[in-house]
Enzyme design. Structure first.
Site, short mmCIF file in Angstrom:
data_model
loop_
_atom_site.label_atom_id
_atom_site.label_comp_id
_atom_site.label_asym_id
_atom_site.label_seq_id
_atom_site.Cartn_x
_atom_site.Cartn_y
_atom_site.Cartn_z
N ASP A 80 0.79 -1.24 0.00
CA ASP A 80 0.00 0.00 0.00
C ASP A 80 0.82 1.29 0.00
OD1 ASP A 80 0.83 0.20 2.69
OD2 ASP A 80 -1.05 -0.63 3.47
N HIS A 122 6.40 -7.91 -1.31
CA HIS A 122 5.34 -8.31 -2.24
C HIS A 122 5.05 -7.24 -3.30
CE1 HIS A 122 3.77 -11.33 1.01
NE2 HIS A 122 4.83 -11.76 0.37
P1 OAD Z 1 -3.44 -10.95 6.94
O1 OAD Z 1 -4.71 -10.34 6.52
O2 OAD Z 1 -3.23 -12.41 6.69
O3 OAD Z 1 -3.27 -10.76 8.51
C1 OAD Z 1 -3.47 -9.52 9.13
C2 OAD Z 1 -3.10 -9.66 10.58
O4 OAD Z 1 -3.23 -8.39 11.18
C3 OAD Z 1 -4.03 -10.61 11.36
O5 OAD Z 1 -3.23 -11.54 12.08
C4 OAD Z 1 -4.80 -9.67 12.29
O6 OAD Z 1 -5.06 -10.28 13.56
C5 OAD Z 1 -3.81 -8.53 12.44
N1 OAD Z 1 -4.41 -7.23 12.78
C6 OAD Z 1 -5.66 -6.78 12.51
N2 OAD Z 1 -5.81 -5.52 12.98
C7 OAD Z 1 -4.64 -5.17 13.55
C8 OAD Z 1 -4.15 -4.00 14.21
N3 OAD Z 1 -4.91 -2.92 14.37
N4 OAD Z 1 -2.87 -4.00 14.66
C9 OAD Z 1 -2.07 -5.09 14.50
N5 OAD Z 1 -2.48 -6.22 13.90
C10 OAD Z 1 -3.72 -6.27 13.42
O7 OAD Z 1 -2.27 -10.07 6.34
P2 OAD Z 1 -0.74 -10.43 6.09
O8 OAD Z 1 -0.19 -11.27 7.19
O9 OAD Z 1 -0.04 -9.18 5.76
O10 OAD Z 1 0.29 -11.37 -0.07
O11 OAD Z 1 -0.86 -11.32 4.80
C11 OAD Z 1 0.29 -11.76 4.18
C12 OAD Z 1 0.11 -11.80 2.69
O12 OAD Z 1 -1.07 -12.53 2.36
C13 OAD Z 1 -0.14 -10.45 2.06
O13 OAD Z 1 1.03 -9.70 1.86
C14 OAD Z 1 -0.76 -10.84 0.75
C15 OAD Z 1 -1.69 -11.94 1.19
O14 OAD Z 1 -1.87 -12.94 0.29
C16 OAD Z 1 0.27 -11.15 -1.37
O15 OAD Z 1 -0.59 -10.50 -1.92
C17 OAD Z 1 1.41 -11.79 -2.08
#
Ligand code: OAD
Length: 254
Positions: free
Chosen positions: A106, A121
């Site tokens: 983003d 990514h």
């Molecule tokens: P996810 O959507 O899998 O996970 C988001 C995490 O953020 C979850 O564990 C939530 O509990 C946590 N969360 C939510 N609100 C929050 C807050 N206010 N503060 C801290 N944490 C919070 O997202 P990613 O782990 O980034 O890849 O996903 C990894 C990858 O999966 C992405 O980069 C994307 C996707 O497929 C690609 O597009 C290649």
């Protein structure tokens, strides 16, 4: 994990550290209003990843894929970096060596002011020529042409992001593993820690002796490996930790 009673020990570790690394995921942008991927309002609940974020989907219907990215670009453009992003900007100056590795596309870390962001990514504001592989930065919202084409050669442009089934950029990945292996402290902030190879970075850091600090309202597969796991929103927790750190840095100098 109780925040107040653990702030002191975490600050002691951080103030003694030379190399601090932070891996961020979609959760750090959640308080800005950017949807995460998983979880109750996650993007993958409404859209099937294999329908949109794959090279095959793009070949079959580039217009549809670009419409989806155009929509996501519109959402991101209307949001602002939050207090969590802003703390990580300050950490570039606070620690002797600070590395920010993000899974996010983003660009909010950069908009907050972070100078060195390693993007695992890709970046939604960049387009890549499918013929020449050249990168073009484009911030138009909405896009003028869907699907867009390369001005030089006329070939189709694609979003400069990593899709399911694609490999990450080798040199970025190598740099990220190198930084993880060399750090004294590794943060894992706002990531579900399930997508590889990013999810292995904190584990690699732990294997090389780093302390692992997780910040996430929910537990993840990393939680059991973390030295500290704070059940908190990053936009709330990081400013509290940062204030405590600055207070102690100040006291040390007096
Ligand atoms: P996810 O959507 O899998 O996970 C988001 C995490 O953020 C979850 O564990 C939530 O509990 C946590 N969360 C939510 N609100 C929050 C807050 N206010 N503060 C801290 N944490 C919070 O997202 P990613 O782990 O980034 O890849 O996903 C990894 C990858 O999966 C992405 O980069 C994307 C996707 O497929 C690609 O597009 C290649």
């Amino acid at each position: 994990m109780d925040i107040q009673s653990n702030l002191g020990p975490v600050c002691d570790i951080l103030l003694a550290a030379n190399n601090v690394c932070s891996l961020t995921g979609a959760g750090i942008s959640a308080e800005s209003g950017v949807p995460t991927f998983r979880g109750k309002d996650g993007l993958w609940k409404t859209y099937r990843a294999e329908q949109l974020a794959t090279p095959m989907a793009f070949i079959q219907d580039p217009r549809l894929i670009w419409e989806w990215y155009d929509w996501r670009r519109g959402i991101i453009a209307s949001k602002e970096p939050n207090d969590g992003h802003k703390v990580l900007v300050e950490w570039e100056a606070l620690f002797p060596n600070f590395a920010l590795i993000t899974q996010n596309i983003d660009g909010l870390h950069q908009r907050a002011g972070s100078k060195n962001v390693i993007e695992l990514h890709g970046n939604i504001w960049k387009q890549r020529c499918t013929s020449e592989n050249t990168l073009i930065e484009n911030h138009d919202v909405p896009l003028e042409e869907i699907p867009p084409h390369c001005e030089t050669c006329g070939a189709l442009l694609r979003p400069h992001v990593v899709w399911f089934g694609e490999s990450l950029d080798g040199s970025i990945l190598q740099q990220s593993f190198h930084l993880s292996a060399a750090c004294d402290v590794m943060f894992s902030i706002g990531t579900s820690a399930v997508v590889q190879p990013a999810a292995s970075l904190p584990l690699s850091a732990a294997e090389h002796g780093a302390k692992i600090i997780e910040v996430n309202p929910d537990p993840t597969p990393l939680t059991d490996f973390a030295d500290f796991s704070f059940r908190a929103k990053s936009g709330e927790f990081l400013p509290v930790l940062n204030d405590e750190l600055k207070k102690r840095t100040h006291q040390k100098k007096e």
